[in-house]
Design a protein around this motif. Structure first.
Motif, short mmCIF file in Angstrom:
data_model
loop_
_atom_site.label_atom_id
_atom_site.label_comp_id
_atom_site.label_asym_id
_atom_site.label_seq_id
_atom_site.Cartn_x
_atom_site.Cartn_y
_atom_site.Cartn_z
N MET A 30 -7.30 -2.85 7.82
CA MET A 30 -8.47 -2.28 8.50
C MET A 30 -9.10 -1.17 7.65
O MET A 30 -10.33 -1.06 7.56
N ILE A 31 -8.26 -0.36 7.02
CA ILE A 31 -8.75 0.71 6.16
C ILE A 31 -9.52 0.12 4.98
O ILE A 31 -10.62 0.58 4.63
N LYS A 32 -8.95 -0.91 4.39
CA LYS A 32 -9.58 -1.55 3.23
C LYS A 32 -10.94 -2.14 3.61
O LYS A 32 -11.93 -1.97 2.88
N GLU A 33 -11.00 -2.81 4.75
CA GLU A 33 -12.27 -3.37 5.21
C GLU A 33 -13.30 -2.27 5.44
O GLU A 33 -14.47 -2.42 5.08
N ALA A 34 -12.87 -1.16 6.02
CA ALA A 34 -13.79 -0.05 6.29
C ALA A 34 -14.31 0.55 5.00
O ALA A 34 -15.51 0.81 4.86
N LEU A 35 -13.43 0.76 4.03
CA LEU A 35 -13.84 1.33 2.75
C LEU A 35 -14.80 0.41 2.00
O LEU A 35 -15.76 0.86 1.38
N MET A 36 -14.53 -0.89 2.07
CA MET A 36 -15.41 -1.84 1.40
C MET A 36 -16.77 -1.92 2.09
O MET A 36 -17.80 -2.10 1.44
N ALA A 37 -16.78 -1.76 3.39
CA ALA A 37 -18.04 -1.80 4.13
C ALA A 37 -18.86 -0.53 3.88
O ALA A 37 -20.09 -0.59 3.78
N LEU A 38 -18.18 0.61 3.76
CA LEU A 38 -18.88 1.88 3.55
C LEU A 38 -19.43 2.00 2.12
O LEU A 38 -20.49 2.58 1.92
N LYS A 39 -18.72 1.45 1.14
CA LYS A 39 -19.17 1.43 -0.26
C LYS A 39 -19.62 2.79 -0.78
O LYS A 39 -20.65 2.91 -1.43
N TYR A 47 -12.83 10.53 9.01
CA TYR A 47 -13.67 10.38 10.19
C TYR A 47 -14.54 9.13 10.08
O TYR A 47 -14.65 8.35 11.03
N ALA A 48 -15.16 8.92 8.91
CA ALA A 48 -16.02 7.74 8.71
C ALA A 48 -15.20 6.46 8.77
O ALA A 48 -15.64 5.46 9.35
N ILE A 49 -14.01 6.50 8.19
CA ILE A 49 -13.13 5.32 8.21
C ILE A 49 -12.75 5.00 9.65
O ILE A 49 -12.81 3.84 10.07
N ALA A 50 -12.34 6.02 10.41
CA ALA A 50 -11.95 5.82 11.80
C ALA A 50 -13.11 5.26 12.62
O ALA A 50 -12.92 4.38 13.46
N LYS A 51 -14.28 5.79 12.38
CA LYS A 51 -15.46 5.34 13.12
C LYS A 51 -15.76 3.87 12.83
O LYS A 51 -16.04 3.09 13.75
N LYS A 52 -15.64 3.47 11.56
CA LYS A 52 -15.91 2.08 11.18
C LYS A 52 -14.86 1.14 11.79
O LYS A 52 -15.19 0.07 12.29
N ILE A 53 -13.61 1.57 11.75
CA ILE A 53 -12.53 0.75 12.33
C ILE A 53 -12.73 0.62 13.83
O ILE A 53 -12.56 -0.46 14.41
N GLU A 54 -13.10 1.72 14.46
CA GLU A 54 -13.28 1.73 15.91
C GLU A 54 -14.43 0.81 16.33
O GLU A 54 -14.36 0.15 17.36
N GLU A 55 -15.48 0.75 15.52
CA GLU A 55 -16.60 -0.15 15.82
C GLU A 55 -16.14 -1.60 15.86
O GLU A 55 -16.55 -2.36 16.73
N LYS A 56 -15.28 -1.94 14.92
CA LYS A 56 -14.88 -3.34 14.78
C LYS A 56 -13.75 -3.74 15.73
O LYS A 56 -13.76 -4.83 16.29
N HIS A 57 -12.76 -2.87 15.90
CA HIS A 57 -11.54 -3.24 16.64
C HIS A 57 -11.30 -2.36 17.86
O HIS A 57 -10.15 -2.11 18.23
N LYS A 58 -12.33 -1.86 18.51
CA LYS A 58 -12.18 -0.89 19.59
C LYS A 58 -11.26 -1.36 20.71
O LYS A 58 -10.38 -0.64 21.17
N SER A 59 -11.42 -2.59 21.15
CA SER A 59 -10.64 -3.07 22.29
C SER A 59 -9.17 -3.28 21.96
O SER A 59 -8.32 -3.28 22.85
N LEU A 60 -8.84 -3.44 20.68
CA LEU A 60 -7.47 -3.75 20.28
C LEU A 60 -6.65 -2.52 19.91
O LEU A 60 -5.42 -2.59 19.84
#
Length: 164
Positions: A30-39, A47-60
């Motif tokens: 999840m961290i890797k996906e967030a970092l690649m998306a943020l570029k 904080y930005a990583i957590a926010k990106k992860i939360e957008e994608k996997h919030k319910s899980l």
């Protein structure tokens, strides 16, 4: 009274524990996906990583996922998977290379599946196929020339040429 003290208490029945099963992907993924998306060139903040992860996997995600995330970030730095720059995190060079290799493998597999589908439907014309075959034959027929005439291969060719 002595009899009362001798009586043993029976232990309370323990509730069966449910095994912890996570439905979200591993934290590093999840961290890797967030970092690649943020570029971001100089890395991304937790904080930005957590926010990106939360957008994608919030319910899980569990409620305490931000604490776990900070711990995972620190662990990934110690393992060498991430690089910490000031207060930001960035993928290490080795991690980037492995992800690129995995991406290439995935693309190759997708390309193979696509070519299997297209070949079965025979969308390519016979002329283009024959041209490709001819090009392959031309490349295969070209003989390598020796580096110098003094080499044994050069002498053999010279003898054959003079004999003919």
């Amino acid at each position: 009274m002595a009899e009362e003290k001798i009586l043993k208490k029976t232990p309370a029945a323990k509730k069966p524990r449910k095994p912890k099963t996570t439905t979200h992907p591993p934290y590093f993924q999840m961290i890797k996906e967030a970092l690649m998306a943020l570029k971001e060139k100089n890395g991304s903040s937790p904080y930005a990583i957590a926010k990106k992860i939360e957008e994608k996997h919030k319910s899980l995600l569990p409620e305490s996922f931000r604490k776990i995330l900070s711990l995972q970030l620190k662990n990934s730095v110690t393992k060498g998977k991430l690089v910490k720059i000031r207060a930001s995190y960035k993928l290490s060079d080795t991690t980037k290379m492995t992800t690129r290799q995995q991406d290439k493998k995935n693309k190759r597999q997708e390309d193979k599946e696509i070519t299997k589908r297209t070949r079965s439907s025979s969308t390519r014309s016979k002329k283009s196929m024959s041209v490709n075959k001819q090009e392959k034959m031309r490349k295969a027929k070209k003989a390598r020339q020796p580096k110098s005439i003094k080499s044994s291969a050069g002498k053999k060719k010279a003898m054959k040429a003079s004999a003919a």
